[in-house]
Design a protein around this motif. Structure first.
Motif, PDB file in Angstrom:
ATOM      1  N   ALA A  14      15.025  -5.498  15.412  1.00  0.00           N
ATOM      2  CA  ALA A  14      15.000  -4.156  14.822  1.00  0.00           C
ATOM      3  C   ALA A  14      14.744  -4.155  13.328  1.00  0.00           C
ATOM      4  N   PRO A  15      15.400  -5.010  12.503  1.00  0.00           N
ATOM      5  CA  PRO A  15      15.140  -4.981  11.054  1.00  0.00           C
ATOM      6  C   PRO A  15      13.682  -5.246  10.710  1.00  0.00           C
ATOM      7  N   HIS A  16      13.047  -6.161  11.488  1.00  0.00           N
ATOM      8  CA  HIS A  16      11.649  -6.479  11.203  1.00  0.00           C
ATOM      9  C   HIS A  16      10.745  -5.294  11.514  1.00  0.00           C
ATOM     10  N   VAL A  17      11.042  -4.584  12.595  1.00  0.00           N
ATOM     11  CA  VAL A  17      10.239  -3.418  12.959  1.00  0.00           C
ATOM     12  C   VAL A  17      10.376  -2.339  11.908  1.00  0.00           C
ATOM     13  N   VAL A  18      11.647  -2.097  11.495  1.00  0.00           N
ATOM     14  CA  VAL A  18      11.879  -1.075  10.478  1.00  0.00           C
ATOM     15  C   VAL A  18      11.191  -1.443   9.181  1.00  0.00           C
ATOM     16  N   GLY A  19      11.292  -2.791   8.820  1.00  0.00           N
ATOM     17  CA  GLY A  19      10.666  -3.243   7.578  1.00  0.00           C
ATOM     18  C   GLY A  19       9.173  -3.056   7.613  1.00  0.00           C
ATOM     19  N   ASN A  52      11.589  -6.173  -8.826  1.00  0.00           N
ATOM     20  CA  ASN A  52      12.731  -6.209  -9.744  1.00  0.00           C
ATOM     21  C   ASN A  52      14.034  -6.020  -8.947  1.00  0.00           C
ATOM     22  N   PRO A  53      14.972  -6.953  -9.055  1.00  0.00           N
ATOM     23  CA  PRO A  53      14.872  -8.238  -9.754  1.00  0.00           C
ATOM     24  C   PRO A  53      13.919  -9.186  -9.028  1.00  0.00           C
ATOM     25  N   THR A  54      13.441 -10.170  -9.743  1.00  0.00           N
ATOM     26  CA  THR A  54      12.416 -11.061  -9.209  1.00  0.00           C
ATOM     27  C   THR A  54      12.976 -11.938  -8.098  1.00  0.00           C
ATOM     28  N   THR A  55      12.275 -11.923  -6.964  1.00  0.00           N
ATOM     29  CA  THR A  55      12.669 -12.774  -5.837  1.00  0.00           C
ATOM     30  C   THR A  55      11.562 -13.739  -5.441  1.00  0.00           C
ATOM     31  N   ALA A  56      10.355 -13.543  -6.002  1.00  0.00           N
ATOM     32  CA  ALA A  56       9.229 -14.412  -5.643  1.00  0.00           C
ATOM     33  C   ALA A  56       8.216 -14.391  -6.786  1.00  0.00           C
ATOM     34  N   ARG A  72      -0.213  -2.888  -0.411  1.00  0.00           N
ATOM     35  CA  ARG A  72       0.875  -2.497   0.491  1.00  0.00           C
ATOM     36  C   ARG A  72       2.155  -3.187   0.028  1.00  0.00           C
ATOM     37  N   LEU A  73       3.204  -2.390  -0.205  1.00  0.00           N
ATOM     38  CA  LEU A  73       4.459  -2.912  -0.744  1.00  0.00           C
ATOM     39  C   LEU A  73       5.648  -2.370   0.039  1.00  0.00           C
ATOM     40  N   ARG A  74       6.717  -3.148   0.067  1.00  0.00           N
ATOM     41  CA  ARG A  74       7.976  -2.687   0.650  1.00  0.00           C
ATOM     42  C   ARG A  74       8.688  -1.787  -0.354  1.00  0.00           C
ATOM     43  N   PRO A  75       9.605  -0.982   0.101  1.00  0.00           N
ATOM     44  CA  PRO A  75      10.356  -0.142  -0.836  1.00  0.00           C
ATOM     45  C   PRO A  75      11.058  -0.995  -1.888  1.00  0.00           C
ATOM     46  N   GLY A  76      11.113  -0.481  -3.109  1.00  0.00           N
ATOM     47  CA  GLY A  76      11.778  -1.208  -4.177  1.00  0.00           C
ATOM     48  C   GLY A  76      11.222  -0.825  -5.534  1.00  0.00           C
ATOM     49  N   ASN A  77      11.694  -1.538  -6.538  1.00  0.00           N
ATOM     50  CA  ASN A  77      11.257  -1.306  -7.915  1.00  0.00           C
ATOM     51  C   ASN A  77      10.343  -2.459  -8.333  1.00  0.00           C
ATOM     52  N   TYR A  78       9.178  -2.109  -8.917  1.00  0.00           N
ATOM     53  CA  TYR A  78       8.172  -3.126  -9.222  1.00  0.00           C
ATOM     54  C   TYR A  78       7.658  -2.972 -10.656  1.00  0.00           C
ATOM     55  N   THR A  79       7.237  -4.103 -11.213  1.00  0.00           N
ATOM     56  CA  THR A  79       6.530  -4.123 -12.500  1.00  0.00           C
ATOM     57  C   THR A  79       5.075  -4.488 -12.238  1.00  0.00           C
ATOM     58  N   ALA A  97       3.570  -1.339 -16.409  1.00  0.00           N
ATOM     59  CA  ALA A  97       4.156  -0.123 -15.828  1.00  0.00           C
ATOM     60  C   ALA A  97       5.224  -0.517 -14.818  1.00  0.00           C
ATOM     61  N   ILE A  98       6.286   0.270 -14.768  1.00  0.00           N
ATOM     62  CA  ILE A  98       7.359   0.075 -13.788  1.00  0.00           C
ATOM     63  C   ILE A  98       7.343   1.263 -12.835  1.00  0.00           C
ATOM     64  N   ILE A  99       7.371   0.974 -11.540  1.00  0.00           N
ATOM     65  CA  ILE A  99       7.230   2.037 -10.553  1.00  0.00           C
ATOM     66  C   ILE A  99       8.174   1.792  -9.379  1.00  0.00           C
ATOM     67  N   ASP A 100       8.705   2.877  -8.822  1.00  0.00           N
ATOM     68  CA  ASP A 100       9.558   2.815  -7.631  1.00  0.00           C
ATOM     69  C   ASP A 100       8.721   3.136  -6.402  1.00  0.00           C
ATOM     70  N   ILE A 101       8.810   2.285  -5.396  1.00  0.00           N
ATOM     71  CA  ILE A 101       8.107   2.492  -4.134  1.00  0.00           C
ATOM     72  C   ILE A 101       9.114   3.007  -3.109  1.00  0.00           C
ATOM     73  N   VAL A 102       8.799   4.156  -2.531  1.00  0.00           N
ATOM     74  CA  VAL A 102       9.674   4.793  -1.549  1.00  0.00           C
ATOM     75  C   VAL A 102       9.123   4.524  -0.156  1.00  0.00           C
ATOM     76  N   ALA A 103      10.001   4.268   0.780  1.00  0.00           N
ATOM     77  CA  ALA A 103       9.587   3.937   2.143  1.00  0.00           C
ATOM     78  C   ALA A 103       8.758   5.057   2.754  1.00  0.00           C
ATOM     79  N   GLY A 104       7.609   4.661   3.333  1.00  0.00           N
ATOM     80  CA  GLY A 104       6.779   5.600   4.067  1.00  0.00           C
ATOM     81  C   GLY A 104       6.013   6.595   3.219  1.00  0.00           C
ATOM     82  N   ARG A 105       5.989   6.439   1.904  1.00  0.00           N
ATOM     83  CA  ARG A 105       5.293   7.394   1.043  1.00  0.00           C
ATOM     84  C   ARG A 105       4.303   6.655   0.139  1.00  0.00           C
ATOM     85  N   ASP A 106       3.013   6.986   0.277  1.00  0.00           N
ATOM     86  CA  ASP A 106       2.002   6.381  -0.589  1.00  0.00           C
ATOM     87  C   ASP A 106       2.138   6.933  -2.005  1.00  0.00           C
TER      88      ASP A 106
END
Length: 509
Positions: A14-19, A52-56, A72-79, A97-106
């Motif tokens: 389920a988590p993978h499908v949702v992700g 942000n914070p950096t994981t990779a 294509r990005l997962r939800p989160g905060n990005y630089t 630029a710093i931007i917030d990515i919201v799930a399911g919204r381009d």
């Protein structure tokens, strides 16, 4: 038991499908906007995207030819930041630029002049410049290139003057006197062949200027035509048969173009025009073949010849130089239009015409003394785009020689005036306002045959040196008799405007 294991597997998946469903698209557009609101896309600009914070490690993406990229990005905060700056018109730009990515919204991110970190560019290596970005040539100039149809061929051509001038190679036109120019899939207009030079492989056509008001002419820069070396990479825009306009590249000696693209403009990476294409031969399949480059200097010469003919025609009966004088010298301002006009009239007069069975040779038109350049005739023959200033010492007749000539006349003997130069010419200085103007060349015209072996001066200037924008244009002439005392002469604004008008045919191309 089996059912329990199935439920456990579904829970783990389920988590993978949702992700996977939560991925959103970030639409990035990078463009620089000038003061007039014109946007220039920044192609192949490298951006680093980090969470942000950096994981990779940062993700690196490149913008396309239109300056855009979709990620294509997962939800989160990005630089989102530039990997390195880009230079454009003397300034370097980079973005963070710093931007917030919201799930399911381009979401859209526009990186422009307004939100860039900008600073004056230096000559440091490694900073790419938009001025040398070849991929911008097609979007910038594709509207200026059109398909050319004649009864026997289909080629490409391009607009070089808003007054309706279009150029292509002569092989495409052949002996045709008219053609059709297809500006778009739905717009095809009549074109008239003005000039077709088989030696230089250049043809100039004319279309009604009202149909190309929205077309930006491709500048040939005929004042200082560019050239490319055999191994230099070049780019051409053309219209292959049954295909859209395309940007093709190769070296001067190895460029291969599809059939139908011959006649298109050729550029270097920095956008300078170096000529047009012509088909050298074709492969057996008739689709692709090697090409040859018709250089800009040859294109300009053919275009200018037609423009000279038109300009000289408008000055018919008034092909004399613009003249001023000082107490000791006569000064003539000579433009290429005047030289061409006098030479063209001489050629017309020298042509043989037939009247019945008789052949009449009208003979050459006498050349004005101003147009006899003596030892520098070969230089002027090529009609270089320069302003010539000719200084000739005034001729005067001494008192006693005048008395002697009068006495001879009383005896029925008519003698020409027995003149001599008031002073030999030494040098000239020219000023635009208070700034002294340095000539391109300062020539000495060898004296004509005769008793008075006086030298004349011939100065060669860039025509922009004496533009009407100068507050004043002033010449100071020095003679051999009193070399330290100059004779100043301010040039009337009306003469400067006439000179500028004669050189307009260069500036418009």
């Amino acid at each position: 038991m089996v059912r329990a294991l199935g439920l456990l597997a579904l829970a783990l998946m389920a988590p993978h499908v949702v992700g996977a469903q939560a991925l959103s698209v970030l639409h990035i557009k990078v463009a620089l906007v000038d003061a007039d609101g014109n946007a220039t896309p920044v192609p192949r600009h490298a951006l680093l995207i980090s969470d942000n914070p950096t994981t990779a490690a940062p993700r690196r993406v490149l913008t396309g030819a239109d300056g855009t990229a979709d990620v294509r990005l997962r939800p989160g905060n990005y630089t989102v930041e530039s990997d390195r700056p880009v230079a454009f018109r003397g300034t370097t730009y980079q973005w963070t630029a710093i931007i917030d990515i919201v799930a399911g919204r381009d979401q859209a991110l526009e990186l422009t002049t307004r939100n860039a970190e900008a600073e004056a560019s230096s000559a440091s290596a490694g900073v790419p410049s938009l001025e040398t970005e070849p991929s911008l040539l097609l979007p910038r100039w594709e509207g200026s290139v059109a398909a050319l149809w004649t009864p026997g061929t289909r080629a490409s051509a391009f607009v070089v003057d808003s007054r309706g001038l279009v150029v292509t190679n002569q092989r495409a036109v052949g002996v045709a006197t008219s053609a059709e120019l297809q500006l778009s899939p739905s717009v095809k207009v009549a074109a008239r062949v003005l000039t077709a030079d088989s030696m230089k492989d250049v043809a100039v056509l004319w279309v009604d200027p009202s149909v190309i008001t929205s077309v930006k002419p491709i500048p040939l820069a005929c004042m200082q035509p560019k050239a490319a070396t055999d191994r230099q990479e070049i780019f051409t825009i053309g219209l292959p048969l049954r295909q859209p306009k395309d940007l093709l590249s190769g070296t001067v000696s190895e460029l291969v173009i599809p059939r139908g693209t011959e006649g298109g403009p050729v550029f270097t990476a920095d956008g300078g025009v170096v000529g047009l294409t012509s088909q050298a031969d074709r492969n057996d399949d008739g689709r692709r073949g090697s090409s040859r480059l018709v250089r800009t200097a040859d294109v300009c010469e053919v275009v200018a010849a037609d423009a000279f003919k038109d300009a000289a025609g408008r000055r018919a009966g008034s092909l004399s130089p613009y003249q001023v004088s000082t107490p000791t010298f006569d000064v003539a301002f000579i433009t290429p239009v005047m030289v061409y006009g006098v030479r063209h009239q001489a050629d017309l007069m020298a042509k043989r015409t037939r009247q019945g069975s008789r052949t009449i040779d009208a003979g050459p038109l006498p050349v004005s003394r101003w147009m006899d350049f003596g030892n520098w005739s070969e230089y002027v023959e090529d009609l270089p785009p320069v302003l010539l200033v000719r200084i000739t010492p005034k001729q005067v007749e001494g008192f006693w020689k005048g008395v002697a000539r009068g006495a001879a006349q009383t005896q029925g003997v008519a003698l020409p005036p027995l003149t001599r130069a008031k002073s030999g010419f030494s040098r000239m200085r020219a000023y635009c306002g208070e700034a002294e103007v340095t000539p391109i060349h300062s020539f000495d015209l060898a004296p004509r045959s005769g008793p008075d072996q006086t030298h004349e001066g011939l100065y060669v200037f860039d025509p922009s040196a004496f533009e009407p924008g100068c507050s004043t244009v002033r010449l100071v002439l020095y003679g051999e008799k009193v070399p330290e005392r100059g004779e100043p002469r301010t040039i009337e604004s009306s003469i400067l405007q006439q000179i500028a008008q004669d050189f307009a045919l260069y500036r418009d191309r």
